[in-house]
Design a protein around this motif. Sequence first.
Motif, PDB file in Angstrom:
ATOM      1  N   GLY A 109       0.799  -1.225   0.000  1.00  0.00           N
ATOM      2  CA  GLY A 109       0.000   0.000   0.000  1.00  0.00           C
ATOM      3  C   GLY A 109       0.828   1.270   0.000  1.00  0.00           C
ATOM      4  N   LEU A 110       1.476   1.595   1.118  1.00  0.00           N
ATOM      5  CA  LEU A 110       2.249   2.838   1.212  1.00  0.00           C
ATOM      6  C   LEU A 110       3.497   2.795   0.344  1.00  0.00           C
ATOM      7  N   SER A 111       4.252   1.719   0.415  1.00  0.00           N
ATOM      8  CA  SER A 111       5.490   1.651  -0.366  1.00  0.00           C
ATOM      9  C   SER A 111       5.190   1.578  -1.856  1.00  0.00           C
ATOM     10  N   GLY A 112       4.139   0.882  -2.218  1.00  0.00           N
ATOM     11  CA  GLY A 112       3.752   0.811  -3.629  1.00  0.00           C
ATOM     12  C   GLY A 112       3.284   2.155  -4.145  1.00  0.00           C
ATOM     13  N   ALA A 113       2.473   2.847  -3.345  1.00  0.00           N
ATOM     14  CA  ALA A 113       1.994   4.170  -3.744  1.00  0.00           C
ATOM     15  C   ALA A 113       3.163   5.126  -3.924  1.00  0.00           C
ATOM     16  N   LYS A 114       4.160   5.024  -3.061  1.00  0.00           N
ATOM     17  CA  LYS A 114       5.318   5.919  -3.139  1.00  0.00           C
ATOM     18  C   LYS A 114       6.048   5.763  -4.474  1.00  0.00           C
ATOM     19  N   ARG A 115       6.127   4.543  -4.983  1.00  0.00           N
ATOM     20  CA  ARG A 115       6.807   4.301  -6.251  1.00  0.00           C
ATOM     21  C   ARG A 115       6.022   4.806  -7.454  1.00  0.00           C
ATOM     22  N   LEU A 116       4.736   5.079  -7.288  1.00  0.00           N
ATOM     23  CA  LEU A 116       3.879   5.469  -8.410  1.00  0.00           C
ATOM     24  C   LEU A 116       3.744   6.979  -8.585  1.00  0.00           C
ATOM     25  N   VAL A 117       4.265   7.751  -7.646  1.00  0.00           N
ATOM     26  CA  VAL A 117       4.101   9.205  -7.676  1.00  0.00           C
ATOM     27  C   VAL A 117       5.464   9.880  -7.511  1.00  0.00           C
ATOM     28  N   HIS A 118       5.492  11.192  -7.645  1.00  0.00           N
ATOM     29  CA  HIS A 118       6.737  11.942  -7.490  1.00  0.00           C
ATOM     30  C   HIS A 118       7.064  12.243  -6.032  1.00  0.00           C
ATOM     31  N   GLU A 119       6.031  12.448  -5.213  1.00  0.00           N
ATOM     32  CA  GLU A 119       6.235  12.788  -3.799  1.00  0.00           C
ATOM     33  C   GLU A 119       5.189  12.074  -2.963  1.00  0.00           C
ATOM     34  N   LEU A 120       5.586  11.620  -1.771  1.00  0.00           N
ATOM     35  CA  LEU A 120       4.647  11.052  -0.806  1.00  0.00           C
ATOM     36  C   LEU A 120       5.085  11.492   0.575  1.00  0.00           C
ATOM     37  N   THR A 121       4.157  12.062   1.336  1.00  0.00           N
ATOM     38  CA  THR A 121       4.427  12.431   2.723  1.00  0.00           C
ATOM     39  C   THR A 121       3.343  11.826   3.604  1.00  0.00           C
ATOM     40  N   VAL A 122       3.737  11.480   4.821  1.00  0.00           N
ATOM     41  CA  VAL A 122       2.808  10.894   5.781  1.00  0.00           C
ATOM     42  C   VAL A 122       2.894  11.696   7.067  1.00  0.00           C
ATOM     43  N   ASP A 123       1.752  12.162   7.529  1.00  0.00           N
ATOM     44  CA  ASP A 123       1.640  12.845   8.812  1.00  0.00           C
ATOM     45  C   ASP A 123       0.786  11.942   9.692  1.00  0.00           C
ATOM     46  N   THR A 124       1.398  11.355  10.699  1.00  0.00           N
ATOM     47  CA  THR A 124       0.664  10.411  11.539  1.00  0.00           C
ATOM     48  C   THR A 124       1.171  10.464  12.963  1.00  0.00           C
ATOM     49  N   GLU A 125       0.291  10.104  13.857  1.00  0.00           N
ATOM     50  CA  GLU A 125       0.638  10.009  15.265  1.00  0.00           C
ATOM     51  C   GLU A 125      -0.340   9.027  15.886  1.00  0.00           C
ATOM     52  N   PRO A 126       0.167   8.041  16.636  1.00  0.00           N
ATOM     53  CA  PRO A 126      -0.745   7.087  17.251  1.00  0.00           C
ATOM     54  C   PRO A 126      -1.849   7.793  18.042  1.00  0.00           C
ATOM     55  N   GLY A 127      -3.081   7.381  17.785  1.00  0.00           N
ATOM     56  CA  GLY A 127      -4.236   7.957  18.460  1.00  0.00           C
ATOM     57  C   GLY A 127      -4.758   9.242  17.837  1.00  0.00           C
ATOM     58  N   ARG A 128      -4.068   9.789  16.826  1.00  0.00           N
ATOM     59  CA  ARG A 128      -4.473  11.065  16.230  1.00  0.00           C
ATOM     60  C   ARG A 128      -4.910  10.927  14.782  1.00  0.00           C
ATOM     61  N   GLY A 129      -4.615   9.798  14.157  1.00  0.00           N
ATOM     62  CA  GLY A 129      -5.000   9.628  12.765  1.00  0.00           C
ATOM     63  C   GLY A 129      -3.826   9.801  11.829  1.00  0.00           C
ATOM     64  N   THR A 130      -4.132   9.745  10.550  1.00  0.00           N
ATOM     65  CA  THR A 130      -3.095   9.777   9.523  1.00  0.00           C
ATOM     66  C   THR A 130      -3.563  10.600   8.334  1.00  0.00           C
ATOM     67  N   THR A 131      -2.653  11.367   7.768  1.00  0.00           N
ATOM     68  CA  THR A 131      -2.885  12.029   6.489  1.00  0.00           C
ATOM     69  C   THR A 131      -1.719  11.665   5.576  1.00  0.00           C
ATOM     70  N   VAL A 132      -2.057  11.058   4.442  1.00  0.00           N
ATOM     71  CA  VAL A 132      -1.056  10.717   3.432  1.00  0.00           C
ATOM     72  C   VAL A 132      -1.302  11.627   2.241  1.00  0.00           C
ATOM     73  N   THR A 133      -0.261  12.313   1.795  1.00  0.00           N
ATOM     74  CA  THR A 133      -0.363  13.223   0.657  1.00  0.00           C
ATOM     75  C   THR A 133       0.614  12.792  -0.414  1.00  0.00           C
ATOM     76  N   VAL A 134       0.110  12.702  -1.641  1.00  0.00           N
ATOM     77  CA  VAL A 134       0.967  12.373  -2.776  1.00  0.00           C
ATOM     78  C   VAL A 134       0.842  13.478  -3.818  1.00  0.00           C
TER      79      VAL A 134
END
Length: 149
Positions: A109-134
């Motif tokens: 999922g994450l590693s595969g998505a990273k290879r398909l785009v130019h940029e991938l960033t992940v903002d996450t914290e346990p208990g706070r949720g996650t935002t993945v931006t490509v």
Amino acid sequence: MTPASRPAAAVTLPIGSDADLAWVRQQVRQTAAGLGFGLVQQTKLVTAASELARNTLVHGGGGHAEITPLDSGHARGLKLSFADSGPGIRDLDLAMTDGYTTGGGLGLGLSGAKRLVHELTVDTEPGRGTTVTVVAWAVAVPPARPEPG
């Protein structure tokens, strides 16, 4: 570039069911095509979006996707953000490793998505949720040539 050719504004779509995943994929493909992405680029973007939207639903308990057309003046692109308020990712380095899975899938999922785009960033914290931006860029738009004078 004329105002009529400027990319449209961002669109936010809910992710709460499998039907929403299909809608996100469709909107990503339509937006990418409208920005001049080729068929292969569109397929890569839709594949990344599908993986990330599914992660948002399955691991984050649902959330939303934001589709934002980009225009740098020399290239058009697409920024996709997938946000949830789920449990977050405890070990991001491990989650980015090919083959790592918590859901019984292939672990791409994450590693595969990273290879398909130019940029991938992940903002996450346990208990706070996650935002993945490509971010992915279409073929560069050539700069305007000066008029002979």
